[in-house]
Scaffold this motif. Sequence first.
Motif, PDB file in Angstrom:
ATOM      1  N   ALA A 453     -19.851  59.109  18.522  1.00 10.58           N
ATOM      2  CA  ALA A 453     -19.632  58.935  17.086  1.00 10.58           C
ATOM      3  C   ALA A 453     -20.012  57.508  16.668  1.00 10.58           C
ATOM      4  O   ALA A 453     -20.239  56.632  17.512  1.00 10.58           O
ATOM      5  N   GLU A 454     -20.059  57.287  15.395  1.00 11.07           N
ATOM      6  CA  GLU A 454     -20.461  55.971  14.881  1.00 11.07           C
ATOM      7  C   GLU A 454     -19.550  54.860  15.369  1.00 11.07           C
ATOM      8  O   GLU A 454     -19.990  53.729  15.568  1.00 11.07           O
ATOM      9  N   ASP A 455     -18.272  55.158  15.544  1.00  2.98           N
ATOM     10  CA  ASP A 455     -17.341  54.124  16.000  1.00  2.98           C
ATOM     11  C   ASP A 455     -17.274  54.023  17.520  1.00  2.98           C
ATOM     12  O   ASP A 455     -16.431  53.315  18.070  1.00  2.98           O
ATOM     13  N   GLY A 456     -18.168  54.751  18.229  1.00  2.00           N
ATOM     14  CA  GLY A 456     -18.219  54.675  19.681  1.00  2.00           C
ATOM     15  C   GLY A 456     -17.390  55.719  20.409  1.00  2.00           C
ATOM     16  O   GLY A 456     -17.426  55.790  21.647  1.00  2.00           O
ATOM     17  N   GLU A 457     -16.661  56.573  19.649  1.00  2.00           N
ATOM     18  CA  GLU A 457     -15.823  57.581  20.307  1.00  2.00           C
ATOM     19  C   GLU A 457     -16.689  58.688  20.904  1.00  2.00           C
ATOM     20  O   GLU A 457     -17.668  59.127  20.316  1.00  2.00           O
ATOM     21  N   ILE A 458     -16.275  59.138  22.103  1.00  2.00           N
ATOM     22  CA  ILE A 458     -16.985  60.226  22.772  1.00  2.00           C
ATOM     23  C   ILE A 458     -16.532  61.553  22.180  1.00  2.00           C
ATOM     24  O   ILE A 458     -15.337  61.840  22.109  1.00  2.00           O
ATOM     25  N   GLN A 475      -2.353  68.875  14.074  1.00  2.00           N
ATOM     26  CA  GLN A 475      -2.902  67.941  15.053  1.00  2.00           C
ATOM     27  C   GLN A 475      -4.130  68.524  15.744  1.00  2.00           C
ATOM     28  O   GLN A 475      -5.051  67.790  16.088  1.00  2.00           O
ATOM     29  N   THR A 476      -4.132  69.846  15.922  1.00  2.00           N
ATOM     30  CA  THR A 476      -5.311  70.497  16.497  1.00  2.00           C
ATOM     31  C   THR A 476      -6.507  70.322  15.586  1.00  2.00           C
ATOM     32  O   THR A 476      -7.608  69.970  16.034  1.00  2.00           O
ATOM     33  N   GLU A 477      -6.298  70.549  14.300  1.00  2.05           N
ATOM     34  CA  GLU A 477      -7.395  70.411  13.334  1.00  2.05           C
ATOM     35  C   GLU A 477      -7.930  68.986  13.296  1.00  2.05           C
ATOM     36  O   GLU A 477      -9.138  68.761  13.176  1.00  2.05           O
ATOM     37  N   GLU A 478      -7.041  68.014  13.460  1.00  3.68           N
ATOM     38  CA  GLU A 478      -7.440  66.609  13.396  1.00  3.68           C
ATOM     39  C   GLU A 478      -8.373  66.199  14.524  1.00  3.68           C
ATOM     40  O   GLU A 478      -9.206  65.306  14.356  1.00  3.68           O
ATOM     41  N   VAL A 479      -8.243  66.850  15.697  1.00  2.00           N
ATOM     42  CA  VAL A 479      -9.016  66.388  16.862  1.00  2.00           C
ATOM     43  C   VAL A 479     -10.339  67.129  17.044  1.00  2.00           C
ATOM     44  O   VAL A 479     -11.071  66.851  18.001  1.00  2.00           O
ATOM     45  N   PHE A 480     -10.651  68.071  16.145  1.00  2.50           N
ATOM     46  CA  PHE A 480     -11.938  68.767  16.212  1.00  2.50           C
ATOM     47  C   PHE A 480     -12.774  68.448  14.975  1.00  2.50           C
ATOM     48  O   PHE A 480     -12.257  68.361  13.862  1.00  2.50           O
ATOM     49  N   THR A 481     -14.074  68.268  15.179  1.00  2.00           N
ATOM     50  CA  THR A 481     -14.987  68.090  14.053  1.00  2.00           C
ATOM     51  C   THR A 481     -15.316  69.465  13.473  1.00  2.00           C
ATOM     52  O   THR A 481     -15.013  70.498  14.066  1.00  2.00           O
ATOM     53  N   GLU A 482     -15.958  69.470  12.328  1.00  2.00           N
ATOM     54  CA  GLU A 482     -16.303  70.734  11.677  1.00  2.00           C
ATOM     55  C   GLU A 482     -17.244  71.580  12.515  1.00  2.00           C
ATOM     56  O   GLU A 482     -17.228  72.806  12.447  1.00  2.00           O
ATOM     57  N   ASP A 483     -18.088  70.921  13.343  1.00  2.00           N
ATOM     58  CA  ASP A 483     -19.034  71.677  14.165  1.00  2.00           C
ATOM     59  C   ASP A 483     -18.527  71.901  15.588  1.00  2.00           C
ATOM     60  O   ASP A 483     -19.299  72.210  16.501  1.00  2.00           O
ATOM     61  N   GLY A 484     -17.193  71.760  15.793  1.00  2.83           N
ATOM     62  CA  GLY A 484     -16.592  72.178  17.050  1.00  2.83           C
ATOM     63  C   GLY A 484     -16.542  71.152  18.166  1.00  2.83           C
ATOM     64  O   GLY A 484     -16.212  71.500  19.302  1.00  2.83           O
ATOM     65  N   PHE A 485     -16.852  69.903  17.867  1.00  2.00           N
ATOM     66  CA  PHE A 485     -16.749  68.867  18.895  1.00  2.00           C
ATOM     67  C   PHE A 485     -15.313  68.329  18.955  1.00  2.00           C
ATOM     68  O   PHE A 485     -14.677  68.119  17.918  1.00  2.00           O
TER      69      PHE A 485
END
Length: 658
Positions: A453-458, A475-485
């Motif tokens: 990611a832009e901030d360096g997160e894997i 919390q589950t929703e928070e840790v996934f991107t819209e495209d499933g990462f």
Amino acid sequence: MGGQKGGSWLPFLYDNDHRWPKIERKRRYCGTGFGRSDCGGGGLNQSQKLSGKTVPALLSQFLQREPHHIVFASKRNGRWIDRSARECFEYIRKAMAGLRALGFQKGDCVCLLAENREEWTLTDWAAQWLGGSTTAIYTTSSTSDIEHILNECEAKFIFCSNQELFEKLGDLGRYPSVKAVVLWDDFDGMPKEKAGVPVLKEKEFLKDSLSVEEASQLALEVDPESRSILLYTSGTTGEPKGVELTQKAFTANIHQMHNAIPLEELSLTMSFLPLSHIYERSLQTTVVLIGIKVCFAESIEKLVENIAEIRPDMMIGVPRVFEKMFVKVQEKLRESSVAKRLVARLSFEIGKRTVPYRLKEEDLPLSLQLPMTLANLLVFKKIRAITGGRLKFFVSGGAPLSKEIAEFFFQMGIVILEGYGLSETMILSVNRPGKIRFGTVGLAFDDTEFKIAEDGEILVRGPQLMKGYFRRPEQTEEVFTEDGFFKTGDIGKLDGEGYLSITDRKKEIIITAAGKNIAPQPIENKIKSFPFAEQVCVIGDQRKYLTALIVPNLEICQSWARSKASGVSGSLKSVRDCVESKAVQDRFQEILDEVNKDLGRYATIKYFRLIDRPFSIEKNELTPSMKLKRRVIQENFRDQIESMYPPEDRQATASQSS
């Protein structure tokens, strides 16, 4: 691995007494099934491959196809006792009948609170076989964590190994969902019930059995989308969260590891990492299905003795294990004669020169063949003896491994395949023989994607990812991107060839008063690469500069103190003596001066304090998986930390955070 290959003019390099460890990478299977072909290996002779979409389906085929194959071994009354596939299947069928008799239903959760042992794994498999799941609690977990996990997951059945862990549960009335407790090792005065909850001996629990036919059918009925494991995170920054891993995810990960790690020619491993740890748990099931015999260590204290007896050819470890091995080797070398130290130093210099060739699995040039053979015979072979002498490789995970330590072991023929995974993702990547890159966690598994990611997160996407956090949809929703990462929370980099390196946890990044972002873990690892340091915690968030709390290694300090060059007056009998010794303090200053040379000016350690006790789980400073709880450490050692920052710095920090 490494050394001159077949046809060498130094054939004695490979005989039974002096052979250099090599990894056979010849594949003995085809397609995506498990098992070996008719050419055998590891005691198996399977003409058909295992196939299935769930762990029980794979196990049902495996255990019935080779009934005489030895799956497990444990030491009892001074003797290693084997357990065959037939005996394992029989135990599982009895455990399934026992669970049913207690009222177990599809979807129920079983809790395991025990050290590694055969019954742990077999009970885990039995619960999954009935369409349920298991959650495991570290034996070192606090009473509050145990209560939180048991009540949140609503476990109906608890399995304990002994009286000590049974008593750690405390009042069973605190767990309203629990219907029964089973003890594998009964004890004098063991109650038949506690707070109205039945307490069963193993014999009572295993009195009946399902038929082979019924068990085989039930294995086929397990839903791939059902929960296999409810795994709780270590809780470095808060309460442990339940991670739901499905049968489909677990099976996908088994396939991925089978395809990535060269396991086919191996026959024996030693289990000692807690099975509560996802690395040990998933890899253990994988190696069993390959046909590798799993021996259970009696205890951490007897691990070295057990390894010498069993002589495994592969093992799973975490960086702390290799750090302790590194310290022991350094200590032995330091106590050797001047002549032996000189031979060791020359040997490691030779070993270092061979690394580029051995990493590529290339023949050594003639100029290095004889020197490396002598280094192997005089030094390296003796050091490798601590692993039993047959080890092909370690698989390491759980935390970043110091590049220096990985290179150190590789020079003398101990190969560490470092990988990467999380509770939420299972195992994602690993270094492979011929594709090892120190300081990285290797290449992604099949069907696994990394991006930064832009901030360096894997960020990662793959079939082995969790279904979600148990009863925590937000919390589950928070840790996934819209495209499933999945957002791993780790900071890292991908090189041009796809090798991933981990810098640190995103939440642990130190932001100095000047706005510099600094990852503390690499600095801590550099300090710990000197055997004098047992534990390190770097401080500096919202401060003008970095400082460190260091726990000295008493044995190393004592060994060093006995040398005339140390300048230590008197003996060091305790860690407190080390902390108060001016000579020891000066030695640590020299170490930090050496570490600081390789750091940017803003990332250097300006001051340090030696601590007279180790960070501990009991004081809530470490998670059960031995990770630092930095906030707790900073609170518990506030006075020592503040003594490294003058009043004006404290005022500046206070004004910035207000």
